[in-house]
Scaffold this active site. Structure first.
Site, PDB file in Angstrom:
ATOM      1  CG  HIS A 112      23.428  -9.735   0.541  1.00 31.82           C
ATOM      2  ND1 HIS A 112      23.503 -10.885   1.296  1.00 31.82           N
ATOM      3  CD2 HIS A 112      24.339  -8.871   1.084  1.00 31.82           C
ATOM      4  CE1 HIS A 112      24.394 -10.718   2.267  1.00 31.82           C
ATOM      5  NE2 HIS A 112      24.927  -9.509   2.151  1.00 31.82           N
TER       6      HIS A 112
ATOM      7  CD  GLU B 200      19.008 -18.477 -21.178  1.00 31.95           C
ATOM      8  OE1 GLU B 200      18.380 -19.499 -21.488  1.00 31.95           O
ATOM      9  OE2 GLU B 200      18.549 -17.328 -21.335  1.00 31.95           O
TER      10      GLU B 200
END
Ligand code: ARG
Length: 458
Positions: A155, A289
């Protein structure tokens, strides 16, 4: 006049030529197309379907065209529509009537299928080579960082300590699976459709096995309609490519996070970073990216071809010409992404102190503290609660579990002893997780060994 112009009384509208011609993108198949034609002509000659003389002339002519194409000496023409008719037209211009016999017993439908089978086979091999290069870089890095402790997350919250080697080896598993998928995709591509004709085979006594043998195919297709209308083997590559890009993208996402000021687990090399036109301080992980972004593009190629194929009745339909741009784009994007990613990874500097500091905070040893109590015969559920209370206590005090005194610990449970500090040190947390597949250095070393053996064997 078009090669197929006999039954037409009008020339194709310029708009149509421009719209349906594929030469702008299928010219990259010239090699496969010419080699396929050489094999076909050779077999036609051997079978006596055309004369040996004509076969020889055709083969020589095609070799000349191949040589010229390799050296950029050929101009492809839109009005010849596609690579197949460009080559055939050129051949006939060069060798005369014998060139007109090349297409005996063949259709562009099985011809284009052959070209794509050959191209896909090569694409699988190339992609696999780039993947193996990446795998070797990762394995070397893992070997170097067997003892580099870092926080593991779930998480995106700190969970338990692992090592950088263990983390990198997770990616090795993903890329090994990708590699297997390209081996399987190659198997699917390695079948020769020539002899399927337009859709119903042909009446000429072709020797299909011989063509397959000349072109190094393992087997021939079993059904002529499927032979010309199957594009599954391209979809196999595209889905393997999509999964590989997904794995690269996840890795890139982590490098982007890790290079942020907040994590600062890695320092990207200047040569693989870019600046801002306005903010002088910036160093951006653009390469990572862009790979993450290009993943969407490859998924798009897969989705495009799946969608093209879903409504096509038997057998060949022109829609299928759309397979090429999607396939070429995915192959190019994947190969480029793998190349630049591997080069970038080679230059990344891992900030091992920051990783260790990161693993020391966030109570990553809480599970081990509970396990400590369990080893002192406390039931796990009770131990879990006690450690939860200790964590809450630490949070109000601004302390880590290792900062607590033995007296403090004992007010929460009497089973704590002096040996607790060693039991929850970062090293112990990692070293004790020594089951196969765990982060302990000897377990990771074993999996590095398995991966290397696997790469050697297959
Ligand atoms: N350029 C075509 C393609 O890529 C070649 C096959 C054309 N066949 C036909 N019957 N129009 O699919």
């Amino acid at each position: 006049m078009k090669l197929w112009g006999g039954r037409f009384s009008k020339a194709t509208d310029g708009l149509v030529d421009d719209f349906h011609s594929s030469i702008s993108f299928d010219q990259r198949l010239y090699r496969q197309d010419i080699l396929g034609s050489i094999a076909h002509a050779t077999m036609l000659g051997e079978q006596g379907i055309i004369s040996e003389d004509d076969a020889d002339r055709i083969v020589e002519g095609l070799k000349g065209i191949l040589d010229d194409a390799e050296h950029g000496r050929i101009t492809w023409h839109v009005d010849a529509e596609d690579i197949h008719m460009n080559v055939e037209t050129l051949l006939t211009e060069r060798i005369g009537d014998a060139g007109k016999r090349l297409h005996t017993g063949r259709s562009r439908n099985d011809q284009v299928a052959l070209d794509m089978h050959m191209y896909a086979r090569d694409a699988c091999d190339e992609t696999r080579t780039f993947l193996e290069e990446l795998l070797r870089v990762l394995l070397d890095l893992a070997q170097t960082h067997l003892h580099t402790v870092m926080p593991g997350y779930t998480h995106l919250q700190k969970a338990q300590p692992v090592t950088l080697a263990h983390h990198l080896m997770a990616y090795v598993q993903m890329f090994l699976r990708d590699r297997r998928r390209f081996i399987l995709a190659r198997e699917e591509a390695d079948v020769c459709p020539l002899g399927s004709g337009a859709l119903a085979g042909t009446t000429y006594p072709l020797n299909r096995e011989r063509v397959a043998e000349l072109l190094g195919f393992k087997r021939i297709t079993e059904n002529s309609m499927d032979g010309v209308s199957d594009r599954d083997y391209l979809l196999d590559y595209l889905s393997a490519a999509s999964l590989t890009m997904m794995h690269l993208s996840r890795f890139c996402e982590e490098l982007i996070l890790w290079s942020s000021h907040e994590f600062h687990f890695v320092e990207m090399d200047d040569a693989f970073s870019t600046g801002s036109s306005i903010m002088p301080q910036k160093k951006n992980p653009d390469v990572a990216e862009l790979i993450r972004g290009k993943t969407g593009r490859v998924y798009g190629d897969l989705t495009a071809l799946l969608t093209v194929m879903k409504g096509i009745p038997m057998a060949y339909n022109k829609d299928m010409q759309e397979d090429k741009e999607a396939f070429f784009d995915a192959r190019d994007t994947l190969v480029k992404s793998l190349t630049v990613f591997t080069a970038m990874l080679r230059t990344v500097r891992f900030r091992t102190d920051a990783m260790r500091a990161g693993a020391s905070g966030g109570f990553t040893n809480a599970t081990d503290l509970a396990d400590y109590l369990v080893k002192k015969n406390v039931p796990f559920r009770d131990a879990h609660r006690v450690v939860g209370e200790l964590v809450a206590h630490c949070l109000t005090e601004g302390k880590a579990l290792l900062d607590l005194s033995l007296e403090e610990l004992q007010t929460f449970h009497p089973a704590f002893r002096e040996d607790v500090y060693d039991a929850i040190s970062l090293e112990r947390c990692v070293d004790d997780r020594c089951l196969p597949g765990g982060p302990a250095p000897e377990a990771v070393e074993a999996s590095i060994r398995h991966a290397r053996e696997h790469l050697e064997e297959t």
